[in-house]
Motif scaffolding. Structure first.
Motif, short mmCIF file in Angstrom:
data_model
loop_
_atom_site.label_atom_id
_atom_site.label_comp_id
_atom_site.label_asym_id
_atom_site.label_seq_id
_atom_site.Cartn_x
_atom_site.Cartn_y
_atom_site.Cartn_z
N GLY A 1 0.83 -1.19 0.00
CA GLY A 1 0.00 0.00 0.00
C GLY A 1 0.87 1.24 0.00
O GLY A 1 2.09 1.15 0.09
N PRO A 2 0.24 2.39 -0.08
CA PRO A 2 1.02 3.63 -0.02
C PRO A 2 1.77 3.75 1.30
O PRO A 2 1.32 3.24 2.32
CB PRO A 2 -0.05 4.71 -0.13
N PHE A 3 2.90 4.40 1.26
CA PHE A 3 3.69 4.61 2.47
C PHE A 3 4.27 6.01 2.45
O PHE A 3 4.97 6.39 1.51
CB PHE A 3 4.82 3.58 2.57
N ASN A 4 3.99 6.79 3.48
CA ASN A 4 4.54 8.12 3.63
C ASN A 4 5.47 8.07 4.84
O ASN A 4 5.01 7.90 5.96
CB ASN A 4 3.41 9.14 3.85
N PRO A 5 6.78 8.19 4.63
CA PRO A 5 7.72 8.05 5.74
C PRO A 5 7.54 9.10 6.84
O PRO A 5 7.97 8.88 7.98
CB PRO A 5 9.09 8.17 5.08
N LYS B 1 2.43 6.91 -4.32
CA LYS B 1 2.83 5.89 -3.35
C LYS B 1 2.91 6.41 -1.92
O LYS B 1 3.27 5.68 -1.01
CB LYS B 1 4.18 5.29 -3.75
N GLU B 2 2.51 7.67 -1.70
CA GLU B 2 2.61 8.25 -0.36
C GLU B 2 1.29 8.31 0.39
O GLU B 2 1.29 8.59 1.59
CB GLU B 2 3.18 9.67 -0.44
N ALA C 1 -7.67 2.24 -2.26
CA ALA C 1 -6.96 0.98 -2.52
C ALA C 1 -7.58 -0.14 -1.69
O ALA C 1 -7.53 -1.28 -2.07
CB ALA C 1 -5.48 1.15 -2.17
N ALA C 2 -8.13 0.18 -0.56
CA ALA C 2 -8.86 -0.79 0.28
C ALA C 2 -10.20 -0.16 0.61
O ALA C 2 -10.25 0.98 1.05
CB ALA C 2 -8.07 -1.05 1.56
N PRO C 3 -11.30 -0.85 0.40
CA PRO C 3 -12.61 -0.26 0.65
C PRO C 3 -12.75 0.19 2.10
O PRO C 3 -12.23 -0.43 3.01
CB PRO C 3 -13.58 -1.40 0.37
#
Length: 170
Positions: free
Chosen positions: A44-48, A127-128, A162-164
């Motif tokens: 899934g998206p990832f924001n550091p 992707k964030e 991306a996920a309901p």
């Protein structure tokens, strides 16, 4: 004269305790040959910046974490021809760790300005953050099936998140 031997009651208690112990052991036992399968999350998206910036919460049952604060697509982000304000606002939210964005086909009128602005940023920073797309088209009707979602933002992704999920506005 008191009898000091084992009584029927003692045998019953011993049998019940043994049975309970065996059942408890069996329920908690795992075989070395049969380890539980590790459930792998879909990427899934990832924001550091998120975890350091704010508390996080589970995103439903997905196993992904989202920050306590999110960015909605109304107000400045739904105004027409407001790119000089909307784009930097979205960029700044992502920079500060926001990783959940909310928009709708209804935000920004028929031109769908909110989706347009989010799409411009998400082309580069997809992707964030999770982007929730309210599936209702401008009339407020919910789609009948998953394939009935309108084409989403300019980043090319379709449908809701991306996920309901179900979210509440307050």
């Amino acid at each position: 004269m008191p009898d000091t031997g084992t009584t029927r009651r003692d045998l019953f208690k011993l049998g019940a305790a043994t049975a309970a112990g065996l059942i408890a052991t069996r329920l908690g036992a795992t075989s070395a040959e049969d380890p539980p399968a590790a459930k792998r999350l879909p990427e899934g998206p990832f924001n550091p910046a998120t975890a350091a910036a704010m508390p996080t919460r589970n995103l439903g049952r997905t196993g992904h974490l989202v920050g306590l604060f999110s960015l909605g697509g109304q107000a400045a982000i739904e105004k027409s021809d407001n790119e000089k304000v909307a784009i930097p606002l979205i960029e700044r939210a992502l920079d500060l760790g926001v990783n959940y964005l909310d928009t709708s086909a209804r935000y920004g009128g028929e031109a769908r300005w909110s989706e347009h602005y989010f799409g411009q940023v998400m082309k580069r920073r997809r992707k964030e953050a999770f982007r929730h797309q309210d599936p209702r088209p401008h009339g407020g009707r919910f789609p009948a099936a998953a394939g009935d979602f309108p084409e989403a933002a300019a980043d090319g992704s379709r449908g809701p998140l991306a996920a309901p999920c179900h979210e509440h506005h307050g």
